[in-house]
Scaffold this motif. Structure first.
Motif, PDB file in Angstrom:
ATOM      1  N   ASN A  44       0.814  -1.218   0.000  1.00 19.09           N
ATOM      2  CA  ASN A  44       0.000   0.000   0.000  1.00 19.09           C
ATOM      3  C   ASN A  44       0.844   1.263   0.000  1.00 19.09           C
ATOM      4  O   ASN A  44       0.462   2.280  -0.590  1.00 19.09           O
ATOM      5  CB  ASN A  44      -0.903   0.035   1.233  1.00 19.09           C
ATOM      6  N   PRO A  66       0.984   1.143  -4.594  1.00 15.85           N
ATOM      7  CA  PRO A  66      -0.469   1.122  -4.352  1.00 15.85           C
ATOM      8  C   PRO A  66      -1.270   0.630  -5.546  1.00 15.85           C
ATOM      9  O   PRO A  66      -2.350   0.066  -5.374  1.00 15.85           O
ATOM     10  CB  PRO A  66      -0.794   2.582  -4.012  1.00 15.85           C
ATOM     11  N   TYR A 106      -6.102  -0.150   2.495  1.00 12.78           N
ATOM     12  CA  TYR A 106      -5.717   0.488   1.235  1.00 12.78           C
ATOM     13  C   TYR A 106      -6.292   1.900   1.154  1.00 12.78           C
ATOM     14  O   TYR A 106      -5.595   2.848   0.763  1.00 12.78           O
ATOM     15  CB  TYR A 106      -6.209  -0.351   0.056  1.00 12.78           C
ATOM     16  N   THR A 159      -4.046   5.363   0.938  1.00 11.35           N
ATOM     17  CA  THR A 159      -4.007   6.054  -0.358  1.00 11.35           C
ATOM     18  C   THR A 159      -5.021   7.175  -0.492  1.00 11.35           C
ATOM     19  O   THR A 159      -4.862   8.055  -1.342  1.00 11.35           O
ATOM     20  CB  THR A 159      -4.261   5.059  -1.506  1.00 11.35           C
ATOM     21  N   ASP A 183      -7.872   6.689  -1.742  1.00 20.84           N
ATOM     22  CA  ASP A 183      -8.512   6.404  -3.030  1.00 20.84           C
ATOM     23  C   ASP A 183     -10.020   6.279  -2.819  1.00 20.84           C
ATOM     24  O   ASP A 183     -10.575   5.180  -2.732  1.00 20.84           O
ATOM     25  CB  ASP A 183      -7.923   5.121  -3.617  1.00 20.84           C
ATOM     26  N   ARG A 212      -0.301   9.283   0.155  1.00 18.75           N
ATOM     27  CA  ARG A 212      -1.239  10.305  -0.301  1.00 18.75           C
ATOM     28  C   ARG A 212      -0.665  11.189  -1.405  1.00 18.75           C
ATOM     29  O   ARG A 212      -0.757  12.411  -1.377  1.00 18.75           O
ATOM     30  CB  ARG A 212      -1.688  11.175   0.877  1.00 18.75           C
TER      31      ARG A 212
END
Length: 828
Positions: free
Chosen positions: A388, A392, A469, A473, A475, A773
């Protein structure tokens, strides 16, 4: 014949040991047939698409060697008759062997440590460049001495290419040298002894060809899944040392053969004393699973024809590895650091950036062998947290593998009479349950029922990885899409599986098996399964909490669309809330019980069994061979309750227990840790890792012996012959994450990167480079009791760092250093 020198792989030692001579190489000195399978696994080369075991180029599968080549996600199903039962298994397929490249003096024996006197023999795995080099000096039966050096690679830049270079030097003799290069499709899946009764013939329609003077081809397909596989091999004798321009040597005479499942090229070259002869081989591999190709044979032939010479291939391959190391490296000194880099090397060879383009999961034994049939278990739980923060896009792809099989998981649940998604314990190509119904106890020779498919906690592992995850991230697109759908369906399964027990005023989950695996039924019970496994229930409560939180995070249009599509209503959400507060967690004698009734089981005579058997890691097999069962004892194969301390920092774990109506204070957790430490046989390579992790966070002085064993797991083959069947990818990934998250106390969160370091005395200096990030290369360094964090220069916003509860904002292009709250306990 072999030398009497034993291989000396570096192994981690305690505090104060000297560092390895070269932290970027892994070397074996001498030839030892008994350990050849282990070396082959640990010297595997791969690129995330394809991997090949480190078998000798001149070898075939026999009692010593086992060449094996595997493409990620290439499975085939066969049915076998075993002990009067029909057994259906899906295997990761052993593909045609592209390694064959052997030499001999004309008329003499093929040169091999198995047929000649070994004067010198070394193997060197170059971790920085991803190459394997074998150097041999052999004396044949006619007294001729010859030096042979082979270097090979599986290209990290172009995942469909592999290459070899062999240099042969005659010592004191002249004449003609014969060199045979080719492709061998006469392979089966036969690398695991206990599977030998099962049908392993997966390849059919073998067709060999020799379309060009320097090129041979081989194509085939898998018998059931119908996957087409094609290889093209170009072989040339070249002039000059490596690094100089290659040119085809005009003195070579070639003869080509194709048929019988193999294709080969035989070159005859004049040789004189001290003058090296070099031959290079470029191999291209394609399958019908590849995108953007027509016929795989045409694609392989064209790629082999275009392939550069070996030195150019090596340069581009090395560049690709350099870029990968910049993204993923972990630096630590000494022997432990050396082993950690080997572990990372094998993780990256199995799960590289190329994996992001594939529909594959995390194979428990890597692409390094055939143990567990190449299946996907829960090992991503130990691997993805590391990826991760480095790759990622690979983590996302591995989660998409699970999402593509969500429909199958929902069908599995429906067939069991449950709502939601019930992910299989063993997964392969299409998401059905691949766990065998029988397993062999090699100690007793008996085939026994296998109930490990009742390990439904694998669904919680998928949910945990989705959430981790997202935290690492940010996301949101993934969370609001595929991630939310998986979380909600897994939560739905747990809520439906929970049965209200009025007598206990609690919800119960019955008839399951926990991570321990030894206990699959109550003593004398007519049905398999256990009730209220603490790990399963607590993680189920956590999943329900995260699913509710995710539902609240979804944009209203997306939430409405998803709820309508899967038929999820407010009544179910209310049940989730209720179940997440009242799932039962059993206790006995002041400690968390592994499952309901665990405290009533008998105590085992641990000292007596150790005295009688020595190694009792597989205590279940020992007891079964005696006519007994481990189900009757307080004995665990691996960490079960303590897995909770692996997944959750203590404040979060205590909060989960509070939600479930229990107080988990330091005294209770310490007593629980002590209880299971004394009753675990460590029959899994994951067990020592989990115990080391838990102790590092609560009783640091006791952690190293377990951490050291987890580092030794594969390099010393502590399980007794299992590593030769494939490395243990979860354990390797877990040791990396132990440094990255456990020893740093690192928790990637949406609002901050949290750190709470607890370095071990034996592993108190290390450096990580993270992707957090959108910031590439956030540096985290521990040394001399101080923590240094740097954020690389970029146009992105600052990073919020929390250390020991104190927050600060670090702008790109700046760094800070702080003393650790506790004194750093020495250096490595």
């Amino acid at each position: 014949m072999s030398t009497d020198r034993r291989p000396r792989p570096p192994v981690p030692a305690g505090r104060g040991t000297a560092p390895a001579p070269n932290r970027w190489t892994w070397c074996y000195d001498g030839y030892d047939p008994a350990r050849e399978r282990l070396r082959e696994a640990l010297c595997t080369l791969g690129n995330g698409y394809l991997a090949t075991r480190g078998a000798a180029a001149e070898s075939v599968a026999d009692g010593v060697h086992y060449p094996g080549t595997y493409a990620a996600g290439c499975y085939n199903r066969l049915t076998s008759q075993v002990a009067g039962h029909e057994v259906d298994n899906e295997d990761m397929v052993n593909l045609p062997n592209w390694l064959p490249l052997r030499v001999r003096a004309r008329g003499g024996p093929w040169l091999s440590p198995d047929t000649c006197q070994v004067l010198a023999h070394t193997q060197e795995l170059d971790l920085r460049r991803g190459t394997l080099t074998r150097r041999m000096r052999l004396r044949d039966r006619d007294g001729r001495e010859t030096a042979v050096e082979e270097t090979r690679l599986v290209h990290m830049g172009d995942p469909h290419l592999a290459g070899q270079r062999v240099e042969v030097t005659a010592a004191g003799w002249s004449g003609e040298l014969e060199i045979e290069s080719g492709l061998d499709g006469r392979v089966v899946n036969g690398g695991v002894e206990r599977y030998r009764d099962l049908d392993g013939r997966h390849l059919t329609d073998l067709k060999a060809g020799a379309p060009r003077p320097d090129t041979v081809t081989l194509s085939c397909r898998t018998s059931g899944s119908g996957i087409g596989v094609a290889m093209a091999c170009r072989t040339r004798v070249v002039g000059g040392p490596p690094g100089r321009a290659e040119q085809t040597a005009g003195a070579a005479e070639a003869a080509r053969t194709a048929g019988g499942g193999r294709a080969s090229l035989l070159l005859t070259v004049p040789v004189r004393p001290g003058a090296p002869v070099a031959v290079e081989k470029a191999v291209a591999v394609h399958t019908t699973r590849d995108p953007a190709i027509g016929d795989p044979l045409d694609a392989a032939l064209a790629r082999a024809e275009r392939a550069a010479g070996f030195s150019a291939l090596l340069r581009s391959h090395t560049t690709a590895w350099e870029e990968l190391w910049q993204r993923a490296d972990l630096e630590a000194p000494g022997r432990a650091g050396h082993v950690l880099r080997l572990h990372l090397f094998h993780v990256l060879q199995t799960l590289s950036p190329h994996t992001a383009a594939l529909d594959v999961g995390v194979p428990a034994r890597g692409l390094h062998g055939e143990a567990y049939r190449g299946h996907v278990f829960w090992d991503e739980l130990f691997v993805l947290p590391y990826l991760n923060l480095h790759l990622p896009e690979v983590s996302r792809a591995l989660l998409l593998y699970r999402h593509r099989r969500l429909g199958a998981a929902c069908r599995n649940a429906a067939e069991a009479g449950r709502k939601g998604a019930m992910y299989p314990w063993q997964s392969g190509s299409d998401g059905r349950e691949e766990t065998q119904r029988l397993h062999l106890n090699p100690r007793s020779g008996r085939w026994l029922p296998d109930h490990s498919r009742l390990q439904h906690h694998v669904g919680s592992a998928v949910a945990y990885n989705v959430w981790q995850y997202y935290q690492a991230t940010g996301d949101a697109e993934f969370l609001h899409g595929q991630g939310a759908e998986m979380l909600l369906q897994i939560a739905r399964f747990w809520a439906d599986a929970a049965r209200w027990d009025p007598g206990r005023a609690a919800y119960r989950i019955e008839g399951i098996v926990g991570p321990d695996e030894y206990h699959d039924a109550y003593p004398g019970a007519s049905r398999p399964g256990l009730d209220d496994n603490a790990y399963t229930n607590v993680t189920a409560a956590w999943v329900l909490c995260r699913a509710l939180e995710t539902a609240g995070l979804l944009p209203a249009p997306r939430r409405d669309e998803l709820f309508e599509r899967i038929g999820l209503g407010r009544a179910e959400l209310e049940r989730w809330e209720d179940v997440s507060h009242r799932l039962r967690v059993p206790f006995h004698e002041g400690v968390v019980s592994q499952f309901d009734g665990y405290g009533e089981l008998a105590e085992l005579d641990w000292d007596g069994y150790r005295h009688r058997y020595g190694d009792i890691r597989r205590l279940d097999r020992i007891l079964e061979a005696e006519g007994d069962s481990v189900n009757g004892y307080q004995a665990s194969k691996q960490a079960d309750v303590l897995m909770l301390g692996y997944l959750f920092p203590m404040p979060e774990l205590a909060g989960l227990f509070r939600r479930l109506g229990h107080r988990l204070d330091e005294e209770t957790w310490t007593a629980t840790v002590d209880h299971y430490l004394a009753r675990t046989s460590h029959g899994s390579t994951l067990s020592e890792l989990v115990h080391g992790w838990v102790l590092a966070r609560c009783r640091r002085a006791e952690a190293w012996s377990h951490v050291r064993q987890s580092l030794l797991g594969d390099v010393a083959d502590v399980q007794g012959g299992t590593t030769g069947e494939g490395i243990h990818l979860g354990a390797m990934g877990g040791t990396l994450d132990l440094v990255q998250r456990c020893l740093t106390g690192l928790e990637p969160r949406l609002g901050a990167l949290c750190l709470d370091p607890v370095p071990l005395p034996e592993l108190s200096r290390f450096r990580l480079s993270l992707h957090y990030r959108g910031h590439w290369g956030v540096g985290v360094t521990l040394r001399s009791g101080r923590l240094h964090v740097s954020v690389p220069d970029s146009d992105r916003g600052p990073v919020r760092i929390v250390v020991g509860g104190q927050a600060r904002t670090v702008a790109p292009g700046t760094a800070f250093t702080t003393a650790l709250p506790q004194e750093g306990a020495g250096t490595d």
